[in-house]
Design an enzyme around this catalytic site. Structure first.
Site, PDB file in Angstrom:
ATOM      1  N   HIS A  15      13.502 130.752  -5.206  1.00 48.83           N
ATOM      2  CA  HIS A  15      12.488 131.077  -6.209  1.00 48.83           C
ATOM      3  C   HIS A  15      11.523 132.134  -5.670  1.00 48.83           C
ATOM      4  CE1 HIS A  15       8.840 129.574  -8.695  1.00 48.83           C
ATOM      5  NE2 HIS A  15       9.646 130.192  -9.536  1.00 48.83           N
ATOM      6  N   ASP A  44      10.338 137.883 -10.436  1.00 50.31           N
ATOM      7  CA  ASP A  44       9.649 138.178 -11.695  1.00 50.31           C
ATOM      8  C   ASP A  44       9.390 139.679 -11.792  1.00 50.31           C
ATOM      9  OD1 ASP A  44       9.077 135.263 -12.278  1.00 50.31           O
ATOM     10  OD2 ASP A  44       8.023 135.500 -10.365  1.00 50.31           O
ATOM     11  N   HIS A  57       4.457 138.277 -10.262  1.00 53.48           N
ATOM     12  CA  HIS A  57       4.493 137.098 -11.148  1.00 53.48           C
ATOM     13  C   HIS A  57       3.379 137.134 -12.182  1.00 53.48           C
ATOM     14  CE1 HIS A  57       3.538 132.978 -12.420  1.00 53.48           C
ATOM     15  NE2 HIS A  57       4.846 132.765 -12.330  1.00 53.48           N
TER      16      HIS A  57
HETATM   17  O1  G3P Z   1      12.748 131.380 -13.502  1.00 58.86           O
HETATM   18  C1  G3P Z   1      12.224 130.119 -13.421  1.00 58.86           C
HETATM   19  C2  G3P Z   1      10.784 130.077 -12.974  1.00 58.86           C
HETATM   20  O2  G3P Z   1      10.526 131.129 -12.090  1.00 58.86           O
HETATM   21  C3  G3P Z   1       9.845 130.148 -14.131  1.00 58.86           C
HETATM   22  O3  G3P Z   1       8.513 129.958 -13.780  1.00 58.86           O
HETATM   23  O4  G3P Z   1       6.243 130.788 -13.437  1.00 58.86           O
HETATM   24  O5  G3P Z   1       7.743 130.497 -11.486  1.00 58.86           O
HETATM   25  O6  G3P Z   1       8.126 132.349 -13.079  1.00 58.86           O
HETATM   26  P1  G3P Z   1       7.619 130.944 -12.898  1.00 58.86           P
HETATM   27 MG    MG Z   2       9.940 133.242 -12.230  1.00 63.06          MG
END
Ligand code: G3P
Ligand code: MG
Length: 247
Positions: A15, A44, A57
């Site tokens: 992530h 992101d 992000h």
């Molecule tokens: O892609 C899944 C996850 O990354 C979504 O939440 O806020 O971490 O981008 P966030």
């Molecule tokens: Mg994400």
């Protein structure tokens, strides 16, 4: 029972590059992710004022850089001068905000699969979906597996569907309404990316029966990751690269 679409992606996805082990959404984070054996990364992407795709992000720059204001209000030339590593640790000072282009070069060269989360600045959903999808089509043309485009934004996914229909799409959501099948079908998605606490074994089976893959986020407990994988979840997106080990 629908046939499931191809899913050439690993079960474990890092992530934001390396979860919380390095400054999120940077190339350094991706190198840390690779050092833990991770073969796929989620990150992101959004646009600068002059429509250069970058990794960030938040809508604003405060939390993860030494800049201020919204990224979409600055030209890339100004964003390129910011420090995106120092907030995390002095070890990473000087780390830049990466461009999507730089990330494509790195991941294609190292054979790391990508989940590009289209994270538009509010109001720029259609523009961002189009720009990132078109760029992904070009920049990942030599990749062994296509980048998986995902977004919370249905508008961004519609743009990606129209402008880069050949790239697989996933809808990210933290709540599931009755009409989830229609939404996934309308957007031509291969997958749904669900907040993992929503997932039960029965729901997972229903989604698979409907012909869609499932990615669960953000799973940081190794026991929960093991449970989801045992149920047959297609991918687990995690921050806990140090606890959840890539095979
Ligand atoms: O892609 C899944 C996850 O990354 C979504 O939440 O806020 O971490 O981008 P966030
Ligand atoms: Mg994400």
């Amino acid at each position: 029972m629908q046939t499931l679409p191809p899913w050439p992606y690993p079960q474990l996805v890092a992530h934001r590059g390396a979860g919380t082990l390095a400054p999120e959404n940077t190339l350094s984070a991706m190198r840390v992710g690779a050092s833990f054996g991770y073969k796929m990364v989620e990150f992101d992407a959004k646009l600068s004022r002059d429509q250069v795709a970058i990794l960030l992000h938040d809508t604003d720059l405060e939390r993860t850089t030494n800049g201020s204001g919204n990224a979409a209000d600055h030209p890339y030339g100004a964003l390129a001068k910011l420090d995106a590593g120092l907030w995390f640790s002095s070890k990473y000072s000087g780390e830049p905000i990466p461009t999507l282009e730089a990330v494509a070069r790195y991941t294609v060269a190292h054979n790391i699969a990508c989940n590009i989360e289209i994270k538009p600045t509010p109001g720029l959903e259609a523009l961002t979906g189009t720009a990132i999808a078109r760029q992904a089509l070009n920049d990942w043309r030599a990749a062994s597996v296509p980048p998986l485009l995902s977004s919370f934004s249905l508008t961004a996914l519609e743009s990606a569907q129209r402008d880069a229909p050949s790239l697989p799409r996933g809808w990210i959501t933290a709540k599931l309404d009755e009409d989830w099948r229609q939404t996934l079908t309308r957007l031509g998605c291969v997958s749904i990316h669900l907040q993992h606490l929503l997932l039960t074994k029965s729901l997972l089976n229903d989604i698979h029966t409907a012909g869609f893959r499932v990615a669960a986020w953000t799973v940081n407990d190794p026991d929960r990751a093991a449970e989801l994988l045992q149920w047959g979840v297609d991918s687990v997106i995690t921050d806990a690269l140090d606890l959840i080990h890539a095979a």
